[in-house]
Design a protein around this motif. Structure first.
Motif, PDB file in Angstrom:
ATOM      1  N   GLN A  91      48.923 -19.577  12.594  1.00  0.00           N
ATOM      2  CA  GLN A  91      47.549 -19.937  12.221  1.00  0.00           C
ATOM      3  C   GLN A  91      48.135 -21.133  11.222  1.00  0.00           C
ATOM      4  O   GLN A  91      47.335 -21.986  11.109  1.00  0.00           O
ATOM      5  CB  GLN A  91      46.980 -18.992  11.404  1.00  0.00           C
ATOM      6  N   GLY A 136      46.732 -24.681  11.692  1.00  0.00           N
ATOM      7  CA  GLY A 136      45.695 -24.812  10.711  1.00  0.00           C
ATOM      8  C   GLY A 136      46.303 -26.181  10.051  1.00  0.00           C
ATOM      9  O   GLY A 136      45.262 -27.083   9.656  1.00  0.00           O
ATOM     10  N   LEU A 193      45.311 -29.064  12.065  1.00  0.00           N
ATOM     11  CA  LEU A 193      43.835 -29.175  12.029  1.00  0.00           C
ATOM     12  C   LEU A 193      43.322 -29.870  10.696  1.00  0.00           C
ATOM     13  O   LEU A 193      42.585 -30.743  10.847  1.00  0.00           O
ATOM     14  CB  LEU A 193      43.083 -27.848  12.200  1.00  0.00           C
ATOM     15  N   ILE A 227      35.198 -32.430  14.516  1.00  0.00           N
ATOM     16  CA  ILE A 227      35.524 -31.476  15.594  1.00  0.00           C
ATOM     17  C   ILE A 227      35.268 -32.259  16.792  1.00  0.00           C
ATOM     18  O   ILE A 227      36.135 -32.130  17.740  1.00  0.00           O
ATOM     19  CB  ILE A 227      34.897 -30.292  15.351  1.00  0.00           C
ATOM     20  N   ARG A 249      42.852 -26.673  18.537  1.00  0.00           N
ATOM     21  CA  ARG A 249      41.671 -25.752  17.854  1.00  0.00           C
ATOM     22  C   ARG A 249      41.576 -24.416  18.644  1.00  0.00           C
ATOM     23  O   ARG A 249      41.592 -23.448  17.993  1.00  0.00           O
ATOM     24  CB  ARG A 249      40.453 -26.604  17.979  1.00  0.00           C
ATOM     25  N   HIS A 300      44.371 -22.115  17.375  1.00  0.00           N
ATOM     26  CA  HIS A 300      43.780 -21.423  16.054  1.00  0.00           C
ATOM     27  C   HIS A 300      42.740 -20.482  16.419  1.00  0.00           C
ATOM     28  O   HIS A 300      42.691 -19.618  15.689  1.00  0.00           O
ATOM     29  CB  HIS A 300      43.331 -22.724  15.138  1.00  0.00           C
ATOM     30  N   HIS A 301      41.989 -20.801  17.007  1.00  0.00           N
ATOM     31  CA  HIS A 301      40.708 -19.938  17.351  1.00  0.00           C
ATOM     32  C   HIS A 301      41.244 -18.402  18.209  1.00  0.00           C
ATOM     33  O   HIS A 301      40.964 -17.618  17.573  1.00  0.00           O
ATOM     34  CB  HIS A 301      39.671 -20.478  18.571  1.00  0.00           C
ATOM     35  N   ASN A 309      39.295 -15.451   8.717  1.00  0.00           N
ATOM     36  CA  ASN A 309      38.514 -15.450   9.860  1.00  0.00           C
ATOM     37  C   ASN A 309      37.185 -16.028   9.525  1.00  0.00           C
ATOM     38  O   ASN A 309      36.641 -16.922  10.086  1.00  0.00           O
ATOM     39  CB  ASN A 309      38.505 -14.196  10.669  1.00  0.00           C
ATOM     40  N   GLY A 317      36.926 -19.446   7.994  1.00  0.00           N
ATOM     41  CA  GLY A 317      37.043 -20.408   9.112  1.00  0.00           C
ATOM     42  C   GLY A 317      36.011 -20.589   9.946  1.00  0.00           C
ATOM     43  O   GLY A 317      35.443 -21.817  10.452  1.00  0.00           O
ATOM     44  N   LEU A 365      33.541 -23.511   9.399  1.00  0.00           N
ATOM     45  CA  LEU A 365      34.044 -24.728   9.128  1.00  0.00           C
ATOM     46  C   LEU A 365      33.618 -25.787  10.256  1.00  0.00           C
ATOM     47  O   LEU A 365      33.240 -26.945  10.044  1.00  0.00           O
ATOM     48  CB  LEU A 365      35.621 -24.960   9.056  1.00  0.00           C
ATOM     49  N   PRO A 366      33.416 -25.175  11.541  1.00  0.00           N
ATOM     50  CA  PRO A 366      32.767 -26.247  12.483  1.00  0.00           C
ATOM     51  C   PRO A 366      31.413 -26.769  12.203  1.00  0.00           C
ATOM     52  O   PRO A 366      31.062 -27.951  12.969  1.00  0.00           O
ATOM     53  CB  PRO A 366      33.169 -25.569  13.859  1.00  0.00           C
ATOM     54  N   HIS A 422      39.720 -21.107   2.520  1.00  0.00           N
ATOM     55  CA  HIS A 422      40.456 -21.003   3.858  1.00  0.00           C
ATOM     56  C   HIS A 422      41.739 -21.618   4.092  1.00  0.00           C
ATOM     57  O   HIS A 422      42.820 -21.023   4.703  1.00  0.00           O
ATOM     58  CB  HIS A 422      39.602 -21.380   5.003  1.00  0.00           C
ATOM     59  N   THR A 423      41.812 -22.642   3.430  1.00  0.00           N
ATOM     60  CA  THR A 423      42.871 -23.311   3.716  1.00  0.00           C
ATOM     61  C   THR A 423      43.990 -23.412   2.342  1.00  0.00           C
ATOM     62  O   THR A 423      45.067 -24.158   2.257  1.00  0.00           O
ATOM     63  CB  THR A 423      42.756 -25.040   3.960  1.00  0.00           C
TER      64      THR A 423
HETATM   65  C1  HEM Z   1      45.171 -15.627   8.755  1.00  0.00           C
HETATM   66  C2  HEM Z   1      45.112 -16.946   8.904  1.00  0.00           C
HETATM   67  C3  HEM Z   1      43.807 -17.778   9.444  1.00  0.00           C
HETATM   68  C4  HEM Z   1      42.791 -17.321  10.010  1.00  0.00           C
HETATM   69  C5  HEM Z   1      42.631 -15.885  10.795  1.00  0.00           C
HETATM   70  C6  HEM Z   1      42.190 -18.307  10.553  1.00  0.00           C
HETATM   71  C7  HEM Z   1      40.865 -18.529  11.390  1.00  0.00           C
HETATM   72  C8  HEM Z   1      40.127 -19.461  11.614  1.00  0.00           C
HETATM   73  C9  HEM Z   1      39.044 -19.564  12.498  1.00  0.00           C
HETATM   74  C10 HEM Z   1      38.424 -18.433  13.062  1.00  0.00           C
HETATM   75  C11 HEM Z   1      38.598 -20.832  12.572  1.00  0.00           C
HETATM   76  C12 HEM Z   1      37.314 -21.393  13.232  1.00  0.00           C
HETATM   77  C13 HEM Z   1      37.672 -21.902  14.252  1.00  0.00           C
HETATM   78  C14 HEM Z   1      36.658 -22.114  15.621  1.00  0.00           C
HETATM   79  O1  HEM Z   1      35.707 -22.829  15.361  1.00  0.00           O
HETATM   80  O2  HEM Z   1      36.573 -21.387  16.436  1.00  0.00           O
HETATM   81  C15 HEM Z   1      39.306 -21.707  11.652  1.00  0.00           C
HETATM   82  C16 HEM Z   1      39.171 -22.983  11.605  1.00  0.00           C
HETATM   83  C17 HEM Z   1      40.106 -23.806  10.633  1.00  0.00           C
HETATM   84  N1  HEM Z   1      41.111 -23.547  10.195  1.00  0.00           N
HETATM   85 FE1  HEM Z   1      41.956 -21.371  10.062  1.00  0.00          FE
HETATM   86  N2  HEM Z   1      42.682 -19.422  10.021  1.00  0.00           N
HETATM   87  C18 HEM Z   1      43.819 -19.166   9.396  1.00  0.00           C
HETATM   88  C19 HEM Z   1      44.590 -19.851   8.539  1.00  0.00           C
HETATM   89  C20 HEM Z   1      44.327 -21.431   8.444  1.00  0.00           C
HETATM   90  C21 HEM Z   1      45.386 -22.253   7.768  1.00  0.00           C
HETATM   91  C22 HEM Z   1      46.559 -21.729   7.070  1.00  0.00           C
HETATM   92  C23 HEM Z   1      44.836 -23.521   7.711  1.00  0.00           C
HETATM   93  C24 HEM Z   1      45.399 -24.683   6.830  1.00  0.00           C
HETATM   94  C25 HEM Z   1      46.158 -24.800   5.959  1.00  0.00           C
HETATM   95  C26 HEM Z   1      43.612 -23.336   8.509  1.00  0.00           C
HETATM   96  C27 HEM Z   1      42.835 -24.310   8.872  1.00  0.00           C
HETATM   97  C28 HEM Z   1      41.572 -24.476   9.425  1.00  0.00           C
HETATM   98  C29 HEM Z   1      40.897 -25.603   9.604  1.00  0.00           C
HETATM   99  C30 HEM Z   1      41.179 -26.945   9.110  1.00  0.00           C
HETATM  100  C31 HEM Z   1      39.917 -25.218  10.481  1.00  0.00           C
HETATM  101  C32 HEM Z   1      38.469 -26.221  11.053  1.00  0.00           C
HETATM  102  C33 HEM Z   1      38.818 -26.644  12.390  1.00  0.00           C
HETATM  103  C34 HEM Z   1      38.183 -25.755  13.547  1.00  0.00           C
HETATM  104  O3  HEM Z   1      37.160 -25.304  13.035  1.00  0.00           O
HETATM  105  O4  HEM Z   1      38.636 -25.660  14.481  1.00  0.00           O
HETATM  106  N3  HEM Z   1      43.572 -22.161   8.905  1.00  0.00           N
HETATM  107  N4  HEM Z   1      40.087 -21.010  11.144  1.00  0.00           N
END
Ligand code: HEM
Ligand code: HEM
Ligand code: FES
Lengths: 184, 432
Positions: B49, B53, B56, B71, B85, B88-89, B134, B137, B140-141, B189-190
């Motif tokens: 992640q 992340g 992303l 996105i 993406r 990450h999802h 979660n 996140g 965010l989209p 989130h980030t």
């Molecule tokens: C425990 C850790 C993490 C979990 C469970 C998590 C979960 C998620 C989820 C569920 C989404 C939505 C993706 C989707 O549209 O299906 C997301 C989006 C995003 N996450 Fe994370 N994330 C984590 C850590 C991080 C970290 C450490 C970063 C960056 C430093 C990050 C950056 C982003 C960004 C930029 C998006 C937006 C892009 C998108 O929606 O695909 N995430 N994250």
């Protein structure tokens, strides 16, 4: 600590008669005092830091809310709305309803159950929520649960035959009553 | 034995792993069925992640007018953008599942009891942080799915008495999900949540070392020790590579969902909370929101946090399910929970609607206190019954009730995800 201190003390030779050492317990209490002082300062610094961060985080947010406070939307001329009709103002997040008696009410389009946006069903003359099927009458009263209370509404001002809705102040209510209506 | 340890010199990569591990571990503790490697898998998923992340972040823009487009750009113009993406999802989904299974493993081997009770609490906090990650996140989209899921789930807060409304406005910074919500969720989130997760995870690992490794059955003493490298390190490698492969397969074949751009004026039908909140959402279909969204979940969380601090008659055995009869009663709990949950949901949906039936009572009583008393009564009678039938000790009883409640929650979650269609009516999955 005490015994260690004694061992490490340089052997006093000639100075011995001149230098007057304070008694051990005085040194000890000074030490305790200084320690407490440092601790107090540390706590103060910590509190200041937290205060500054909190201020930083929350001062900006309040202001933007204030600017939103009084926001009038001009809906149109009074006579352009027929009695017993509903006109959506999706951008303003409300429906302007004119009841049979000619009274106006601007109901919020936010369902009181969990906040989905309701739709107007013209044939059944009711609002329906797509999320969990709550239904509301034209004045916003609950026809069908799970919604627990009537739709919120916005104050209306009628000036020179123009209907204006104050979307900055949303009012909550349990049930519809006549006082909530505005007449021309 | 010392010879054995120094026999094989680890290379640079394994050196890093060896900082986390002791030089030698007991043979018993590294057998796969002891932990199923679940804690390690969770750690690996968090690393994934972080990497994806950060990738992303190079493209994502946290503003309502731009988020959705960023996105789309990611999908259409960036090499492997969609894949990153998707990874990450799916890792986010797997992470919740794996951490949940890890919790079950820890519970069912009795590893929550002293001296590991602190790690139980730390673990629970980590679980909460993972859920918040979660959830933040998810927004965010900035598509319809994200917008309405966050709207509906944060609206549950408004049913908390007295502070509910202000709490909701505090969480989403306004009366509706808006630009400020997005930037605050993004920052959490980030930055905020990842840092907290890293710190707590380090502490979690250190506590495992401090309790001299994972729990192993007492009867197995004295332990036979084997060098960590290669015995444990190789096993971890196999688990890690398998998991990575699995996630890649998912990411290649199943795209992360993306609906139309968020539109505050039109809701989706049905609008569902994110899947890990589906159990609570299903409870909302049957209980007054104050009970379903607040009282019941909060009570359960507090009870789960208190499990290590109850008085047990003996220290943990480290055996799966405590004992043979513990295992039998746990199995019965699973069967009973599945049956009774489905039965009650159907009964409430089609035959008995307390709110309509007792409409002269306040909904808090008719749709809150009365059904809650019925459920508590069932649990009470059931626990009397199994205690007698299996002559359970206290720790075995606690285990059976825990299994009963957790299984019901899982069943509720599955019903809500797979059997609720338009207007949240019950249907079959193929009609969704
Ligand atoms: C425990 C850790 C993490 C979990 C469970 C998590 C979960 C998620 C989820 C569920 C989404 C939505 C993706 C989707 O549209 O299906 C997301 C989006 C995003 N996450 Fe994370 N994330 C984590 C850590 C991080 C970290 C450490 C970063 C960056 C430093 C990050 C950056 C982003 C960004 C930029 C998006 C937006 C892009 C998108 O929606 O695909 N995430 N994250
Ligand atoms: C981000 C989430 C988590 C990560 C990365 C993580 C990681 C780990 C790892 C690597 C271990 C070593 C043994 C094993 O693999 O099972 C472990 C042990 C443990 N974890 Fe977690 N864990 C997480 C969440 C949790 C949760 C939710 C709980 C329970 C509420 C928990 C409670 C424990 C306990 C009590 C131990 C000691 C087990 C024993 O000694 O047998 N952890 N964790
Ligand atoms: S949000 Fe409108 S019925 Fe649930």
């Amino acid at each position: 600590m005490k015994s260690k201190k004694k061992i490490e003390k340089p052997k006093p030779e000639k100075q011995q008669p001149i230098k007057i050492e304070p008694p051990e317990d005085k040194i000890e209490s000074r030490r305790v005092f200084l320690k407490k002082l440092w601790m107090g300062l540390g706590i103060l610094a910590g509190a200041e830091f937290i205060g500054a961060v909190t201020g930083f985080l929350f001062s900006g947010k309040g202001n933007s809310k204030e600017t939103e406070a009084k926001k009038l939307i001009e809906a149109g001329r009074v006579d352009s709305f027929k009695p017993n009709s509903v006109t959506p103002f999706r951008g303003g997040r409300f429906f302007l309803a004119r009841l049979k008696d000619g009274g106006f009410i601007a109901v919020s389009l936010r369902c009181t159950h969990l906040g989905c946006s309701i739709n107007w069903e013209e044939d059944k003359k009711r609002f329906i929520c797509p999320c969990h099927a709550s239904a509301f009458s034209i004045d916003g009263d609950v026809l069908n649960p799970p919604a627990p209370k009537a739709l919120d509404y916005y104050p209306i001002i009628i000036e020179n035959g123009i209907v204006k809705v104050d979307v900055g102040t949303r009012k909550q209510r349990e049930k519809f009553n006549k006082d909530q209506l505005t007449f021309a | 034995m010392i010879n054995q340890i120094t026999e094989k010199k680890p290379k640079a990569f394994s050196n890093i792993l060896l900082h986390l591990h002791p030089a030698a571990v007991s043979e018993e503790s590294i057998s796969f069925t002891r932990t199923f490697g679940l804690g390690g898998m969770a750690a690996l998923l968090i690393v994934i992640q972080f990497i994806t992340g950060i990738l992303l972040r190079f493209y994502y823009e946290p503003f309502p007018q731009k988020a959705y487009d960023s996105i789309l750009i990611l999908h259409n113009n960036v090499l492997f953008g969609q894949l990153v993406r998707n990874i990450h999802h799916w890792s986010g989904v797997f992470l919740v599942l794996i951490v949940f299974l890890h919790l079950l493993r820890v519970f069912l081997t009795g590893a929550y009891q002293s001296p590991r009770q602190v790690n139980w609490i730390i673990g629970l906090i980590l679980f909460a942080l993972v859920i918040f990650s979660n959830f933040t996140g998810y927004l965010l989209p900035w598509d319809q799915l994200a917008y309405w899921a966050v709207t509906v789930s944060t609206s549950i807060l408004q049913y908390i008495p007295l502070v509910g409304n202000s709490l909701r406005e505090f969480v989403i910074l306004g009366t509706e999900v808006n630009a400020e919500t997005l930037i605050v969720f993004y920052t959490f989130h980030t930055a905020v949540l990842p840092i907290l997760i890293l710190l707590l995870m380090a502490y979690h690992f250190w506590r495992v070392r401090k309790s001299c490794g994972v729990i192993i059955p007492r009867s197995e003493l004295p332990k036979t020790m084997v060098p960590t490298y290669p015995n444990l390190v190789y096993k971890e490698g196999v688990v890690a590579l398998t998991l990575i492969a699995l996630i890649l397969v998912f990411a290649v074949f199943f795209n992360a969902p993306l609906l139309e751009r968020a539109n505050p004026s039109f809701s989706l039908n049905p609008t569902k909370a994110p899947w890990y909140f589906a159990g609570i959402q299903e409870l909302l279909m049957h209980f007054h929101p104050f009970f379903a969204g607040f009282l019941i979940p909060l009570t359960l969380i507090i009870l789960i946090a208190f499990i290590p601090f109850l008085k047990y008659e003996q220290s943990p055995t480290g055996i799966w399910f405590v004992s043979d009869k513990g295992k039998k009663s746990a199995k019965l709990s699973v069967v009973f929970a599945v049956a009774i949950t489905i039965f009650l949901v159907l009964l409430n949906e089609y035959l008995i609607n307390f709110e309509m039936l007792l409409s002269w009572l306040s909904p808090v009583i008719s749709n809150g206190i009365i059904p809650l008393l019925i459920v508590l009564g069932i649990i009470w009678i059931y626990s009397k019954y199994i205690t007698k039938k299996f002559k359970l000790s206290f720790s075995e009883l606690v285990q059976s009730i825990f299994v009963l409640i957790i299984t019901s929650f899982v069943v509720l979650t599955l019903i809500n995800i797979f059997f609720r269609g338009t207007n949240m009516q019950l249907t079959f999955p193929w009609n969704l």
